[in-house]
Write an enzyme that holds these catalytic residues in place. Structure first.
Site, PDB file in Angstrom:
ATOM      1  N   LYS A 137     -19.967  14.302   9.235  1.00  0.00           N
ATOM      2  CA  LYS A 137     -21.004  15.235   8.780  1.00  0.00           C
ATOM      3  C   LYS A 137     -21.135  15.017   7.177  1.00  0.00           C
ATOM      4  O   LYS A 137     -22.152  15.074   6.377  1.00  0.00           O
ATOM      5  CB  LYS A 137     -20.588  16.551   8.970  1.00  0.00           C
ATOM      6  CG  LYS A 137     -20.670  17.112  10.341  1.00  0.00           C
ATOM      7  CD  LYS A 137     -20.198  18.458  10.587  1.00  0.00           C
ATOM      8  CE  LYS A 137     -18.801  18.947  10.126  1.00  0.00           C
ATOM      9  NZ  LYS A 137     -17.656  18.180  11.095  1.00  0.00           N
ATOM     10  N   ARG A 159     -19.226  27.824  10.911  1.00  0.00           N
ATOM     11  CA  ARG A 159     -18.401  27.316  11.968  1.00  0.00           C
ATOM     12  C   ARG A 159     -17.844  28.292  13.091  1.00  0.00           C
ATOM     13  O   ARG A 159     -17.259  28.232  13.819  1.00  0.00           O
ATOM     14  CB  ARG A 159     -16.899  27.097  11.290  1.00  0.00           C
ATOM     15  CG  ARG A 159     -16.599  25.608  11.324  1.00  0.00           C
ATOM     16  CD  ARG A 159     -15.396  25.328  10.295  1.00  0.00           C
ATOM     17  NE  ARG A 159     -14.840  24.214  10.622  1.00  0.00           N
ATOM     18  CZ  ARG A 159     -14.979  23.010   9.774  1.00  0.00           C
ATOM     19  NH1 ARG A 159     -15.812  23.201   8.845  1.00  0.00           N
ATOM     20  NH2 ARG A 159     -14.288  21.968   9.985  1.00  0.00           N
ATOM     21  N   ARG A 186      -9.696   7.939   8.225  1.00  0.00           N
ATOM     22  CA  ARG A 186     -10.093   8.685   6.805  1.00  0.00           C
ATOM     23  C   ARG A 186      -8.787   9.190   6.314  1.00  0.00           C
ATOM     24  O   ARG A 186      -8.520   9.083   5.165  1.00  0.00           O
ATOM     25  CB  ARG A 186     -10.875   9.787   7.364  1.00  0.00           C
ATOM     26  CG  ARG A 186     -11.394  10.436   5.994  1.00  0.00           C
ATOM     27  CD  ARG A 186     -12.322  11.588   6.416  1.00  0.00           C
ATOM     28  NE  ARG A 186     -11.946  12.818   7.203  1.00  0.00           N
ATOM     29  CZ  ARG A 186     -12.862  13.704   7.481  1.00  0.00           C
ATOM     30  NH1 ARG A 186     -14.054  13.881   7.687  1.00  0.00           N
ATOM     31  NH2 ARG A 186     -12.245  14.590   8.483  1.00  0.00           N
ATOM     32  N   ARG A 211      -5.672  13.381   3.046  1.00  0.00           N
ATOM     33  CA  ARG A 211      -5.835  14.968   3.347  1.00  0.00           C
ATOM     34  C   ARG A 211      -4.769  14.919   4.430  1.00  0.00           C
ATOM     35  O   ARG A 211      -4.527  14.274   5.412  1.00  0.00           O
ATOM     36  CB  ARG A 211      -7.134  15.202   3.984  1.00  0.00           C
ATOM     37  CG  ARG A 211      -8.283  15.510   3.092  1.00  0.00           C
ATOM     38  CD  ARG A 211      -9.774  15.691   3.814  1.00  0.00           C
ATOM     39  NE  ARG A 211      -9.695  16.492   4.823  1.00  0.00           N
ATOM     40  CZ  ARG A 211     -10.697  16.908   5.474  1.00  0.00           C
ATOM     41  NH1 ARG A 211     -11.728  16.588   5.247  1.00  0.00           N
ATOM     42  NH2 ARG A 211     -10.746  17.918   6.397  1.00  0.00           N
ATOM     43  N   ARG A 250      -7.755  20.892  15.287  1.00  0.00           N
ATOM     44  CA  ARG A 250      -9.050  20.956  14.930  1.00  0.00           C
ATOM     45  C   ARG A 250      -9.880  20.735  15.876  1.00  0.00           C
ATOM     46  O   ARG A 250     -10.763  21.576  15.775  1.00  0.00           O
ATOM     47  CB  ARG A 250      -9.112  20.264  13.540  1.00  0.00           C
ATOM     48  CG  ARG A 250      -8.175  20.576  12.378  1.00  0.00           C
ATOM     49  CD  ARG A 250      -8.037  19.381  11.144  1.00  0.00           C
ATOM     50  NE  ARG A 250      -9.399  19.179  10.812  1.00  0.00           N
ATOM     51  CZ  ARG A 250      -9.543  18.064  10.018  1.00  0.00           C
ATOM     52  NH1 ARG A 250      -8.783  17.149   9.982  1.00  0.00           N
ATOM     53  NH2 ARG A 250     -10.872  18.092   9.528  1.00  0.00           N
TER      54      ARG A 250
HETATM   55  O1  C5P Z   1     -15.507  20.963   7.123  1.00  0.00           O
HETATM   56  P1  C5P Z   1     -14.018  20.419   6.776  1.00  0.00           P
HETATM   57  O2  C5P Z   1     -13.593  19.922   7.982  1.00  0.00           O
HETATM   58  O3  C5P Z   1     -13.998  19.562   5.619  1.00  0.00           O
HETATM   59  O4  C5P Z   1     -12.990  21.497   6.726  1.00  0.00           O
HETATM   60  C1  C5P Z   1     -11.728  21.306   6.537  1.00  0.00           C
HETATM   61  C2  C5P Z   1     -10.884  22.735   6.863  1.00  0.00           C
HETATM   62  O5  C5P Z   1     -11.356  23.772   6.213  1.00  0.00           O
HETATM   63  C3  C5P Z   1     -11.075  23.273   8.438  1.00  0.00           C
HETATM   64  O6  C5P Z   1     -10.191  22.667   9.123  1.00  0.00           O
HETATM   65  C4  C5P Z   1     -10.649  24.343   8.089  1.00  0.00           C
HETATM   66  O7  C5P Z   1      -9.337  24.761   8.202  1.00  0.00           O
HETATM   67  C5  C5P Z   1     -11.391  24.890   6.847  1.00  0.00           C
HETATM   68  N1  C5P Z   1     -12.653  25.446   6.778  1.00  0.00           N
HETATM   69  C6  C5P Z   1     -12.877  26.747   7.508  1.00  0.00           C
HETATM   70  N2  C5P Z   1     -14.220  27.275   7.529  1.00  0.00           N
HETATM   71  C7  C5P Z   1     -15.412  26.605   7.254  1.00  0.00           C
HETATM   72  C8  C5P Z   1     -14.979  25.284   6.724  1.00  0.00           C
HETATM   73  C9  C5P Z   1     -13.793  24.746   6.501  1.00  0.00           C
HETATM   74  O8  C5P Z   1     -11.951  27.337   8.057  1.00  0.00           O
HETATM   75  N3  C5P Z   1     -16.519  27.268   7.483  1.00  0.00           N
HETATM   76 MG    MG Z   2     -16.331  17.094   6.106  1.00  0.00          MG
END
Ligand code: C5P
Ligand code: MG
Length: 197
Positions: A14, A89, A128, A134, A146
């Site tokens: 994404k 989400r 990554r 990270r 996740r």
């Molecule tokens: O979107 P991304 O994978 O970068 O998000 C990293 C982390 O941020 C997720 O695993 C979650 O813990 C948190 N997150 C969330 N709610 C969102 C976006 C991100 O809890 N809407």
């Molecule tokens: Mg991302």
């Protein structure tokens, strides 16, 4: 305005595609993950609040991410449109987003889901993690958590947009450029319709 939700599991690509689309279509890229990580590196009160959840791969509460997006929308100024990456989400977040947009007489034009096989997701996230540093990308049990959280709490967001006739699946098993072309043709088609209507 032309607003896109770019959806899919962690590691689906994404962020990579959102950055390219934002440049190509002059859209404002809003990544809640990037915003939360920036708060964590600043060690701000918000960063401290979400650190523990992010490091475990759990979701941050709806009201927290909804208020972050609300503030971004209010302060956006004159933009062509937004590309939402990593948000919504949960269905609660999707409903809140629709409401915040409707208040400005706006809406989501399309929700595109990037589809990648699960084994491939884990490999891509681990790769990554080697360069991003990270912590949630480096530990296999956190990566798997996740993906579990996605399947249990996030995947259903697709149904919300299916019910609105806005759901479009796109494979991201090919190269970055191949996927970008697929995304661009979906967007171009809808832009044509948006311009004509
Ligand atoms: O979107 P991304 O994978 O970068 O998000 C990293 C982390 O941020 C997720 O695993 C979650 O813990 C948190 N997150 C969330 N709610 C969102 C976006 C991100 O809890 N809407
Ligand atoms: Mg991302």
């Amino acid at each position: 305005m032309f607003n896109i939700v770019l959806f899919g599991p962690p590691g689906a690509g994404k962020g990579t595609q959102a950055v390219k689309l934002a440049v190509a279509y002059n859209l404002e890229h809003l990544s809640t993950g990037d915003i939360l990580r920036a708060e964590m590196s600043k060690n701000s009160p918000l960063g401290q609040k979400v650190k523990n959840l992010i490091e475990k791969g759990e979701l941050v509460p709806d009201e927290t991410v909804i208020s972050i997006i609300g503030e971004k929308l209010r302060n956006a100024g004159n933009v062509v449109g937004f590309i939402f990456d990593g948000f919504p989400r949960t269905v609660e977040q999707a409903k809140a987003l629709d409401k915040m947009l409707a208040d400005e007489a706006l809406e989501i034009a399309v929700m595109i889901t990037l589809e990648v096989e699960e084994n491939e997701l884990i490999e891509r996230i681990r790769l990554r993690g080697e360069s991003s540093g990270r912590t949630d990308d480096s530990d296999t049990s956190i990566i798997k958590n996740r993906i579990r959280v996605y399947n249990e709490q996030t995947a259903t967001v697709a149904d919300y947009y299916k019910n609105q006739g806005k759901y479009v699946p796109v494979s991201n098993m090919g190269t970055i450029d191949e996927t970008f072309s697929l995304l661009a043709s979906e967007i171009d088609r809808r832009l044509q319709i948006a311009i004509k209507s």
